[in-house]
Design a protein around this motif. Sequence first.
Motif, PDB file in Angstrom:
ATOM      1  N   SER A 219       0.991  13.424  -1.821  1.00  0.00           N
ATOM      2  CA  SER A 219      -0.471  13.480  -1.923  1.00  0.00           C
ATOM      3  C   SER A 219      -0.951  12.946  -3.267  1.00  0.00           C
ATOM      4  N   ILE A 220      -0.146  13.191  -4.323  1.00  0.00           N
ATOM      5  CA  ILE A 220      -0.534  12.708  -5.653  1.00  0.00           C
ATOM      6  C   ILE A 220      -0.542  11.172  -5.654  1.00  0.00           C
ATOM      7  N   VAL A 221       0.421  10.567  -4.954  1.00  0.00           N
ATOM      8  CA  VAL A 221       0.464   9.097  -4.895  1.00  0.00           C
ATOM      9  C   VAL A 221      -0.576   8.574  -3.908  1.00  0.00           C
ATOM     10  N   TYR A 222      -0.642   9.214  -2.740  1.00  0.00           N
ATOM     11  CA  TYR A 222      -1.445   8.653  -1.647  1.00  0.00           C
ATOM     12  C   TYR A 222      -2.949   8.661  -1.915  1.00  0.00           C
ATOM     13  N   PHE A 223      -3.508   9.842  -2.232  1.00  0.00           N
ATOM     14  CA  PHE A 223      -4.968   9.927  -2.307  1.00  0.00           C
ATOM     15  C   PHE A 223      -5.590   8.995  -3.352  1.00  0.00           C
ATOM     16  N   PRO A 224      -5.085   9.029  -4.610  1.00  0.00           N
ATOM     17  CA  PRO A 224      -5.678   8.103  -5.598  1.00  0.00           C
ATOM     18  C   PRO A 224      -5.441   6.636  -5.240  1.00  0.00           C
ATOM     19  N   LEU A 225      -4.230   6.330  -4.734  1.00  0.00           N
ATOM     20  CA  LEU A 225      -3.906   4.949  -4.398  1.00  0.00           C
ATOM     21  C   LEU A 225      -4.846   4.462  -3.305  1.00  0.00           C
TER      22      LEU A 225
ATOM     23  N   THR B 112       3.692   3.261   0.788  1.00  0.00           N
ATOM     24  CA  THR B 112       4.162   3.320  -0.604  1.00  0.00           C
ATOM     25  C   THR B 112       4.557   4.750  -0.956  1.00  0.00           C
ATOM     26  N   ALA B 113       3.636   5.685  -0.658  1.00  0.00           N
ATOM     27  CA  ALA B 113       3.900   7.091  -0.976  1.00  0.00           C
ATOM     28  C   ALA B 113       5.105   7.595  -0.190  1.00  0.00           C
ATOM     29  N   ALA B 114       5.236   7.139   1.064  1.00  0.00           N
ATOM     30  CA  ALA B 114       6.332   7.611   1.928  1.00  0.00           C
ATOM     31  C   ALA B 114       7.689   7.208   1.372  1.00  0.00           C
ATOM     32  N   VAL B 115       7.799   5.940   0.968  1.00  0.00           N
ATOM     33  CA  VAL B 115       9.085   5.466   0.458  1.00  0.00           C
ATOM     34  C   VAL B 115       9.381   6.133  -0.887  1.00  0.00           C
TER      35      VAL B 115
ATOM     36  N   ALA C 188       8.367   4.833   6.475  1.00  0.00           N
ATOM     37  CA  ALA C 188       7.238   3.957   6.139  1.00  0.00           C
ATOM     38  C   ALA C 188       6.524   3.536   7.426  1.00  0.00           C
ATOM     39  N   LEU C 189       7.305   3.246   8.472  1.00  0.00           N
ATOM     40  CA  LEU C 189       6.711   2.844   9.751  1.00  0.00           C
ATOM     41  C   LEU C 189       5.964   3.989  10.424  1.00  0.00           C
TER      42      LEU C 189
END
Length: 329
Positions: free
Chosen positions: A205-211, A242-245, A296-297
Motif C-alpha cells: 500500500s505504501i508503494v501503490y497508493f502514492p505511485l 510494480t508494488a506486487a513485484v 504482477a499479472l
Amino acid sequence: LNNSLPAKLINGGIAGIVGVTCVFPIDLAKTRLQNQRPGQQVYKSMMDCLVKTVRSEGCFGMYRGAAVNLTLVTPEKAIKLAANDLLRHHLSKDGKGLTVFKEMLAGCGAGMCQVVVTTPMEMLKIQLQDAGRLAAQQQKPVMMSSAKLVATNTVPSRSFNSGAVVSAPRAVSATQIAKELLLTQGIQGLYKGLGATLMRDVPFSIVYFPLFANLNHLGKPSPEESSPFYWAFLSGCVAGSTAAVAVNPCDVVKTRLQSLNKGASEETYNGVVDCVSKILRKEGPSAFLKGAGCRALVIAPLFGIAQVMYFVGVGEYILDNSPLSFLAA
C-alpha cells in the motif's frame, strides 16, 4: 468527501468481484508455484500449472478457493479504500496537498487495517488452492509414462471434482477448514502468517497508493479535470504490478507460512525469520521471486479494473438511482 464513501465502497466491491473472477486462475498458479520445492516440481511454469490443473481437476479446479475470495474481497476492498480515504482526508487538514510521505502514511494505515480481513481470507484460499498441487505430487511417481498417465487420469478426475481426492485426506470446503482451525488453534489459527501478511500488504500500500496518485496526476490535461479513462487504467496496472513485484518475497514467505498441508519432505517453518533463512539456504535467493510474474499479472488487472470502476462511477450511479440515495445526501 465522506458522502462519496458509500459509492466508493460499491465501486471497490464490484471491482473486487470482477477482478477476482478474471484473474483467480493466475493467482492459483502463483500459490502452487510458490509452494513448490526444488526436486519436487510438479509445474514448470504458469501455463503448465493451469493446463495440468484443468486436466486433473476440471475447469472449476482453477477456481478452488475463489468462493472465499469473492465473499471477503468486498469487505477487504471496502476497509482498504475507506481507511486510505479517511487518512488522506485527515492528513490534508491544512488545505495543502499531500506530500508523498503523507500519502505513504495513508497507504500504510490502509494496509494495516485490511489485514484484519486479508489474513484469514488468504489463509483459507491458500489451503484450497494448494490442495491440487499436493495431490499431483503424491500421484507423480505413478504418472511417469504417458500410457499410465491416461490410465490413472480417467478414474480420479471424477472424484477430483467432487472434492474427494484419491489418497489425500483433505478438508473439502473453506468453512470446514475454518472450523477445524478455530477448534484446534482458536482465532490465532486463522491469523497464521499475520506478520508476513503485514510485511506484504503494508509496503504494498505504501508503494501503490502514492505511485498511483502521482502517475494518474501526470495524465491530467489540467488540474481541474480528471485524467482520461485509459490513463487511470494504465496507472492502476503499472502501480499495481510494480508494488506486487516489489513485495513478492514477502508473498512467498506468507504463502509458505500459511500452507498447512505440506507435501512429503517439505519442511515446516516457525515464523518469518525461520522461513526466510530456510528458503535462502535450501533454494537460494531466486526462490523469493517465485510466482512474481503471476502476481504482477494478477494485481495489474485487479487495480486497473478498480480504477475503471471509479472512473465510470458505478457506485454513484447505483446510489443515485436507488432508494439508498438518501445515504449519499
